[in-house]
Structure formats: structure tokens, C-alpha cells
Design a protein around this motif. Structure first.
Motif, PDB file in Angstrom:
ATOM      1  N   LEU A 224       0.834  -1.206   0.000  1.00  0.00           N
ATOM      2  CA  LEU A 224       0.000   0.000   0.000  1.00  0.00           C
ATOM      3  C   LEU A 224       0.867   1.255   0.000  1.00  0.00           C
ATOM      4  N   SER A 225       1.945   1.234   0.765  1.00  0.00           N
ATOM      5  CA  SER A 225       2.866   2.361   0.765  1.00  0.00           C
ATOM      6  C   SER A 225       3.527   2.534  -0.599  1.00  0.00           C
ATOM      7  N   ARG A 226       3.870   1.423  -1.229  1.00  0.00           N
ATOM      8  CA  ARG A 226       4.545   1.468  -2.534  1.00  0.00           C
ATOM      9  C   ARG A 226       3.674   2.134  -3.600  1.00  0.00           C
ATOM     10  N   VAL A 227       2.371   1.898  -3.546  1.00  0.00           N
ATOM     11  CA  VAL A 227       1.490   2.460  -4.578  1.00  0.00           C
ATOM     12  C   VAL A 227       0.909   3.808  -4.167  1.00  0.00           C
ATOM     13  N   GLY A 228       1.330   4.321  -3.010  1.00  0.00           N
ATOM     14  CA  GLY A 228       0.924   5.660  -2.617  1.00  0.00           C
ATOM     15  C   GLY A 228      -0.433   5.764  -1.961  1.00  0.00           C
ATOM     16  N   LEU A 229      -0.915   4.662  -1.413  1.00  0.00           N
ATOM     17  CA  LEU A 229      -2.202   4.699  -0.711  1.00  0.00           C
ATOM     18  C   LEU A 229      -1.986   4.957   0.774  1.00  0.00           C
ATOM     19  N   ARG A 230      -2.891   5.695   1.368  1.00  0.00           N
ATOM     20  CA  ARG A 230      -2.808   6.017   2.783  1.00  0.00           C
ATOM     21  C   ARG A 230      -3.552   4.971   3.607  1.00  0.00           C
ATOM     22  N   VAL A 231      -2.958   4.648   4.728  1.00  0.00           N
ATOM     23  CA  VAL A 231      -3.572   3.712   5.676  1.00  0.00           C
ATOM     24  C   VAL A 231      -3.802   4.477   6.983  1.00  0.00           C
ATOM     25  N   PRO A 232      -5.055   4.556   7.450  1.00  0.00           N
ATOM     26  CA  PRO A 232      -6.248   3.848   6.980  1.00  0.00           C
ATOM     27  C   PRO A 232      -7.167   4.692   6.105  1.00  0.00           C
ATOM     28  N   GLU A 233      -6.748   5.907   5.714  1.00  0.00           N
ATOM     29  CA  GLU A 233      -7.667   6.803   4.993  1.00  0.00           C
ATOM     30  C   GLU A 233      -8.175   6.194   3.691  1.00  0.00           C
ATOM     31  N   ASP A 234      -7.293   5.480   2.960  1.00  0.00           N
ATOM     32  CA  ASP A 234      -7.697   4.862   1.699  1.00  0.00           C
ATOM     33  C   ASP A 234      -8.037   3.382   1.871  1.00  0.00           C
ATOM     34  N   VAL A 235      -7.217   2.678   2.616  1.00  0.00           N
ATOM     35  CA  VAL A 235      -7.418   1.233   2.837  1.00  0.00           C
ATOM     36  C   VAL A 235      -7.071   0.916   4.286  1.00  0.00           C
ATOM     37  N   SER A 236      -7.966   0.193   4.956  1.00  0.00           N
ATOM     38  CA  SER A 236      -7.704  -0.282   6.317  1.00  0.00           C
ATOM     39  C   SER A 236      -7.134  -1.695   6.267  1.00  0.00           C
ATOM     40  N   VAL A 237      -6.276  -2.002   7.239  1.00  0.00           N
ATOM     41  CA  VAL A 237      -5.662  -3.331   7.314  1.00  0.00           C
ATOM     42  C   VAL A 237      -5.709  -3.814   8.760  1.00  0.00           C
ATOM     43  N   ILE A 238      -6.134  -5.079   8.941  1.00  0.00           N
ATOM     44  CA  ILE A 238      -6.113  -5.703  10.257  1.00  0.00           C
ATOM     45  C   ILE A 238      -5.433  -7.056  10.130  1.00  0.00           C
ATOM     46  N   GLY A 239      -4.599  -7.403  11.111  1.00  0.00           N
ATOM     47  CA  GLY A 239      -3.894  -8.673  11.097  1.00  0.00           C
ATOM     48  C   GLY A 239      -4.390  -9.615  12.174  1.00  0.00           C
ATOM     49  N   PHE A 240      -3.565 -10.633  12.455  1.00  0.00           N
ATOM     50  CA  PHE A 240      -3.924 -11.642  13.459  1.00  0.00           C
ATOM     51  C   PHE A 240      -2.624 -12.154  14.077  1.00  0.00           C
ATOM     52  N   ASP A 241      -2.481 -12.056  15.392  1.00  0.00           N
ATOM     53  CA  ASP A 241      -1.367 -12.617  16.173  1.00  0.00           C
ATOM     54  C   ASP A 241      -0.877 -11.650  17.234  1.00  0.00           C
ATOM     55  N   ASP A 242      -0.709 -10.365  16.873  1.00  0.00           N
ATOM     56  CA  ASP A 242      -0.003  -9.375  17.687  1.00  0.00           C
ATOM     57  C   ASP A 242       1.478  -9.731  17.791  1.00  0.00           C
ATOM     58  N   HIS A 243       2.074  -9.910  16.626  1.00  0.00           N
ATOM     59  CA  HIS A 243       3.520 -10.069  16.472  1.00  0.00           C
ATOM     60  C   HIS A 243       4.215  -8.894  17.162  1.00  0.00           C
ATOM     61  N   GLU A 244       5.458  -9.099  17.641  1.00  0.00           N
ATOM     62  CA  GLU A 244       6.139  -8.016  18.358  1.00  0.00           C
ATOM     63  C   GLU A 244       6.366  -6.782  17.500  1.00  0.00           C
ATOM     64  N   THR A 245       6.337  -6.946  16.164  1.00  0.00           N
ATOM     65  CA  THR A 245       6.511  -5.795  15.279  1.00  0.00           C
ATOM     66  C   THR A 245       5.205  -5.059  15.030  1.00  0.00           C
ATOM     67  N   ALA A 246       4.075  -5.656  15.397  1.00  0.00           N
ATOM     68  CA  ALA A 246       2.771  -5.056  15.105  1.00  0.00           C
ATOM     69  C   ALA A 246       2.623  -3.685  15.751  1.00  0.00           C
ATOM     70  N   GLU A 247       3.051  -3.558  17.003  1.00  0.00           N
ATOM     71  CA  GLU A 247       2.937  -2.268  17.678  1.00  0.00           C
ATOM     72  C   GLU A 247       3.833  -1.221  17.016  1.00  0.00           C
ATOM     73  N   LEU A 248       5.030  -1.640  16.592  1.00  0.00           N
ATOM     74  CA  LEU A 248       5.955  -0.720  15.931  1.00  0.00           C
ATOM     75  C   LEU A 248       5.348  -0.150  14.657  1.00  0.00           C
ATOM     76  N   LEU A 249       4.603  -0.994  13.913  1.00  0.00           N
ATOM     77  CA  LEU A 249       3.974  -0.564  12.665  1.00  0.00           C
ATOM     78  C   LEU A 249       2.558  -0.043  12.874  1.00  0.00           C
ATOM     79  N   ASP A 250       2.141   0.067  14.137  1.00  0.00           N
ATOM     80  CA  ASP A 250       0.821   0.595  14.495  1.00  0.00           C
ATOM     81  C   ASP A 250      -0.302  -0.225  13.872  1.00  0.00           C
ATOM     82  N   LEU A 251      -0.096  -1.540  13.792  1.00  0.00           N
ATOM     83  CA  LEU A 251      -1.046  -2.433  13.130  1.00  0.00           C
ATOM     84  C   LEU A 251      -2.178  -2.831  14.064  1.00  0.00           C
ATOM     85  N   THR A 252      -3.411  -2.612  13.620  1.00  0.00           N
ATOM     86  CA  THR A 252      -4.570  -3.165  14.313  1.00  0.00           C
ATOM     87  C   THR A 252      -4.558  -4.673  14.105  1.00  0.00           C
TER      88      THR A 252
END
Length: 361
Positions: A259-287
């Protein structure tokens, strides 16, 4: 054919672990249950193996851990949780990685853990009925993560509940074009987690009156690069999603990269949610949907300790709760179609990627 411990358990109406404890005279077995087991064993002319009895007494000081992938984040975290508990109780781990079909078949043909471990922990491993019986026939306590084996200790999360929470979160934000990055399309080994999550995703959409579109599902194969490739497939649709649920955080990381590569804003253009709560998730502000991964390993190890000590008569089942962690990658559905940049998309996955194209402005 000689009777097995499974036959005795069925005749007595108890677990194989209870049969083993009753025949070895261990505590925490009621007299009525012990008599029922002894009667069933006598009727079937079954005698417990002296070798199995010595193993169950804890003489090897080793617990076997059998898993399908040794190099994936999820399994490394579970094993770390197991090791922390067993090591504190002077028990070692003997690890078996059944990473491909050939190794899997050889393992069950040879049963190399027999005579080498006091107990066994099985992590999310698809098993046939014959393979389940082969493990149980070792006559040692068995704790299982995910996939259930009758008569064995069990730890799991509610995958349906976690997935439902994720998809409903996006629906409640106003999204109606909701994509899903799946673990794998069809796995011949029969892993059930992706199937449960895909089914739940479709069910929740139907309950919300949202038509199911198979084009909105893209395989991400549980990797970051593959997650980016899956996101590119979704963006190439004539009507791309405004929100995406990824079955793992690592696939979500790949989606965010694309999404960053194609110039889309998160979450204004596309929302993303994952599963696990990997230790990097907080760093990337991932829901994400958080599951306590290492804690599940700790619970499995404690179940094994209880089984070896005879602290519980019957195997327990623990369902660990998941939790929605709302961060910065999910927001309200956009009122207008997102604007895309022209970009040449990479070839990240093992499958040919033909997504070098201009995305609609």
C-alpha cells in the motif's frame, strides 16, 4: 490382534492417560475408575508395557515436541514458551520438525520418539486417524495445540471468534468491500486453521448482508513478501477493497508495504487488520487480533507437568481468549474511491506474478 491401550480406554469409557495411571497404580484415580479399567484390561487380555511404564515415570527427563514448521515465528514463540516451563522443571525438549510430506511419513513409519520421551507435545499438526492412534499407543501423556486428539490434553484459541471480531470491526467502520489475505488456498496436509478463518470471514459477511466475492480472497502463504503480492492482486481488481483482513500479522506487514509502494494512505484509503499481535505489530501501528502465542506453549508444558505428576485424572482443555487491539491501520471507510499511482509491482512469491500494470486513478 493384541489389544491396545486405546481399546482398554474405549471399553472402560475413560482416556488413555487414565488407563495408564490406573494400571501403574498412580494417585488421582478413583477406586471405581481403577476397578473399571482393570476389569476392561482383564477382559481384553491387555498388559501395560514395562517399557512404557518406565517412560511414564519420568526416567528419560525429556519431552518430545512435534511441529510442522520450525522456522516460522508462531511456532518459535510456542516452543520458547514450552521450553521456559520445562527447563524450570529440569526437563529437556526433543524437537521433531515434520516440515514436508516425506519427513512426516517417515516419522510415523519409524516412530523415533518411542522409548525416548516421557511425554509428547504436538503443535497444530494435521493427523490421520491411524497417526493419532500411533501417537496414543506410545502410552505417554500427550498435549496438543490446535488440532484435537481424543483423550489428550488440549490448548487452542477460538479461531472463529477471533476472525469474526476482525471482520466485524471492519464492517462497523463502514467497510463493505472487505478483502482477505489467506494463509494458503488449499493445503494437501489438511491444516484446519485457514479453513476455519475463511469460512468465518464468509459467514460474517453474509450475516451483514454483504455479497461474497471470491476475487476478494488472495493467498498470502503466511509470509511478508507473499502478503505484499496478495495485496497487489487485490488492488488490481476493478473494484478493489477498502479494507483487508490478513490471517497473520506477517502477511499484514506485506500488505502495508504494498500500500505504501502504490501511494495509498492507511487507513484513509485502505484499512488493514492482522492476526497474532507479532512483536513488530505495535511498531507498525497495526490493528490486530492478539493471541498470547508463547503463553499457549507455557500452558501446554504445564499440562504435561500435571500429567506426569498425576495431578489431574482426566485431560484438560484450555481455550485461550483472543483480543482486538485497535491501532492506527483501521479507520472509517473512504467516501470516495482511493486514487492509485502507476507502479511496477514486484515478483515476490514462488508463483509467477504478472502484476506490472497501471492502477486506475
Amino acid at each position: 490382534m493384541a489389544a491396545s491401550i486405546i481399546d482398554v480406554a474405549r471399553r472402560a469409557g475413560v482416556s488413555t492417560a487414565t488407563v495408564s495411571r490406573a494400571l501403574r497404580g498412580l494417585p488421582n484415580v478413583s477406586e471405581a475408575t481403577r476397578e473399571r479399567v482393570l476389569r476392561a484390561a482383564e477382559e481384553l487380555s491387555y498388559t501395560i508395557s514395562p517399557h512404557a511404564s518406565s517412560l511414564a515415570s519420568g526416567r528419560t527427563g525429556t519431552v518430545g515436541v512435534v511441529l510442522p514448521f520450525v522456522n516460522r515465528w508462531f511456532y518459535s514463540q510456542v516452543v520458547a514458551g514450552i521450553d521456559s516451563v520445562l527447563r524450570a522443571n529440569d526437563l529437556d525438549i526433543l524437537l521433531y520438525n515434520l516440515g514436508d510430506e516425506r519427513v512426516h511419513e517417515r516419522f510415523f513409519a519409524r516412530m523415533p520418539l518411542r522409548r525416548r520421551v516421557d511425554a509428547l507435545i504436538v503443535l497444530n499438526l494435521p493427523l490421520s486417524a491411524a497417526e493419532r492412534e500411533a501417537l496414543v499407543s506410545m502410552e505417554v501423556p500427550i498435549a496438543v495445540l490446535g488440532t484435537r486428539i481424543p483423550g489428550c490434553w488440549h490448548v487452542s484459541i477460538d479461531n472463529a471468534e477471533g476472525t469474526s471480531t476482525a471482520v466485524r470491526h471492519l464492517i462497523n467502520l463502514g467497510h463493505r468491500r472487505i478483502g482477505m489475505i489467506t494463509g494458503a488456498p488449499v493445503d494437501p496436509r489438511g491444516f484446519t486453521t485457514p479453513i476455519v478463518r475463511q469460512h468465518t470471514y464468509r459467514t460474517v459477511l453474509a450475516q451483514a448482508g454483504i455479497p461474497y466475492d471470491p476475487d476478494l480472497e488472495a493467498p498470502g502463504h503466511l509470509g511478508i513478501k507473499e502478503g505484499a503480492s496478495a495485496m497487489s492482486r487485490l488492488l488490481s481488481l476493478p473494484d478493489p477493497p477498502t479494507a483487508v483482513f490478513a490471517e497473520s500479522d506477517q502477511m499484514a506487514f506485506g500488505a502495508l508495504r504494498m500500500l505504501s509502494r502504490v501511494g495509498l494512505r492507511v487507513p484513509e484509503d485502505v484499512s488493514v487488520i492482522g492476526f497474532d499481535d507479532h512483536e513488530t505489530a505495535e511498531l507498525l501501528d497495526l490493528t490486530t487480533i492478539a493471541q498470547p502465542v508463547a503463553h499457549q506453549g507455557e500452558l501446554l508444558a504445564r499440562q504435561i507437568l500435571d500429567a506426569l505428576s498425576g495431578a489431574s485424572e482426566e485431560p484438560s482443555r484450555v481455550v485461550v481468549p483472543t483480543e482486538l487491539i485497535v491501532r492506527g491501520t483501521t479507520g472509517a471507510a473512504p467516501v470516495a474511491r482511493p486514487r492509485y499511482q502507476t507502479v511496477s509491482l514486484p515478483r515476490p512469491g514462488p508463483e509467477p506474478d504478472q502484476h506490472s500494470r497501471t492502477l486506475a486513478r
